[in-house]
Design an enzyme around this catalytic site. Structure first.
Site, PDB file in Angstrom:
ATOM      1  N   ASP A  62      34.249  32.794 -49.567  1.00 59.75           N
ATOM      2  CA  ASP A  62      34.614  31.528 -50.205  1.00 59.75           C
ATOM      3  C   ASP A  62      36.044  31.646 -50.742  1.00 59.75           C
ATOM      4  O   ASP A  62      36.431  32.672 -51.312  1.00 59.75           O
ATOM      5  CB  ASP A  62      33.635  31.206 -51.354  1.00 59.75           C
ATOM      6  N   ILE A  63      36.822  30.582 -50.555  1.00 61.69           N
ATOM      7  CA  ILE A  63      38.234  30.587 -50.966  1.00 61.69           C
ATOM      8  C   ILE A  63      38.376  30.587 -52.497  1.00 61.69           C
ATOM      9  O   ILE A  63      39.416  30.988 -53.027  1.00 61.69           O
ATOM     10  CB  ILE A  63      38.962  29.376 -50.329  1.00 61.69           C
TER      11      ILE A  63
ATOM     12  N   HIS B 135      25.840  24.652 -45.379  1.00 62.05           N
ATOM     13  CA  HIS B 135      26.235  26.032 -45.676  1.00 62.05           C
ATOM     14  C   HIS B 135      25.358  26.598 -46.770  1.00 62.05           C
ATOM     15  O   HIS B 135      24.852  25.868 -47.629  1.00 62.05           O
ATOM     16  CB  HIS B 135      27.707  26.131 -46.094  1.00 62.05           C
TER      17      HIS B 135
ATOM     18  N   GLU C  72      30.414  19.515 -51.603  1.00 56.98           N
ATOM     19  CA  GLU C  72      31.810  19.116 -51.374  1.00 56.98           C
ATOM     20  C   GLU C  72      32.128  19.049 -49.889  1.00 56.98           C
ATOM     21  O   GLU C  72      32.877  18.184 -49.449  1.00 56.98           O
ATOM     22  CB  GLU C  72      32.762  20.115 -52.030  1.00 56.98           C
ATOM     23  N   VAL C  73      31.619  20.019 -49.144  1.00 55.07           N
ATOM     24  CA  VAL C  73      31.941  20.090 -47.708  1.00 55.07           C
ATOM     25  C   VAL C  73      30.687  19.708 -46.905  1.00 55.07           C
ATOM     26  O   VAL C  73      29.663  20.387 -46.987  1.00 55.07           O
ATOM     27  CB  VAL C  73      32.428  21.502 -47.313  1.00 55.07           C
TER      28      VAL C  73
ATOM     29  N   ASN D 138      23.939  23.369 -51.521  1.00 54.86           N
ATOM     30  CA  ASN D 138      24.079  22.052 -52.131  1.00 54.86           C
ATOM     31  C   ASN D 138      23.951  20.968 -51.059  1.00 54.86           C
ATOM     32  O   ASN D 138      24.399  21.161 -49.924  1.00 54.86           O
ATOM     33  CB  ASN D 138      25.445  21.919 -52.809  1.00 54.86           C
TER      34      ASN D 138
ATOM     35  N   HIS E  15      25.566  29.426 -49.852  1.00 55.47           N
ATOM     36  CA  HIS E  15      26.415  30.311 -50.655  1.00 55.47           C
ATOM     37  C   HIS E  15      25.591  31.574 -50.905  1.00 55.47           C
ATOM     38  O   HIS E  15      24.426  31.483 -51.319  1.00 55.47           O
ATOM     39  CB  HIS E  15      26.714  29.689 -52.032  1.00 55.47           C
TER      40      HIS E  15
END
Ligand code: AMP
Length: 116
Positions: free
Chosen positions: A32-33, A103, A98-99, A90, A105
């Site tokens: 993760d960025i 995905h 958000e994206v 999420n 995490h």
């Protein structure tokens, strides 16, 4: 409707870079960025799917199994199987996504705060 211009779709098309942790035919895992823990990895399947619900609806049992086996491979690779970890996915507005590409995490490497 799946947005083909979301940032993870661009990562899958290699239009933008990522720090790869694990990859196979079905999935990609990368750092993760904006990490929220010492270890914070994102895992995504390589099909157009918005969230977990969409992923399960669009995938057959072999694909779903492969994706979650890859989660296990990452847990093993990062050696967090004994110390523990947290997996979050999420979805949508209420889930704070958000994206809009499904995905998970994977968080670990330290004691995490309580979320519920
Ligand atoms: P979510 O709120 O569950 O949709 O999480 C999206 C996650 O993607 C956040 O933790 C971001 O820090 C992460 N993120 C956004 N852009 C990138 C990127 N280019 N490379 C890696 N992680 C990213």
């Amino acid at each position: 409707m799946y947005d083909k211009n979301n940032i993870f779709a661009k990562i899958l098309r290699e239009e933008i870079p990522c720090e790869k942790v694990y990859e196979d035919e079905f999935s990609l895992f990368f750092n993760d960025i904006n990490p929220q823990a010492k270890i914070h990895i994102l895992g995504i399947p390589k099909i157009d799917c918005i969230d977990l619900f969409d992923f399960i609806n669009k995938s057959d049992a072999a694909y779903i199994s492969s994706f979650f086996n890859s989660v296990n491979s990452v847990i093993e690779k990062l050696k967090i199987d004994k110390t523990g970890y947290r997996i979050i996915s999420n979805s949508g507005k209420n889930g704070g996504q958000e994206v809009p590409h499904f995905h998970v995490h994977i968080l670990g490497g330290e004691k995490l705060g309580s979320i519920i």
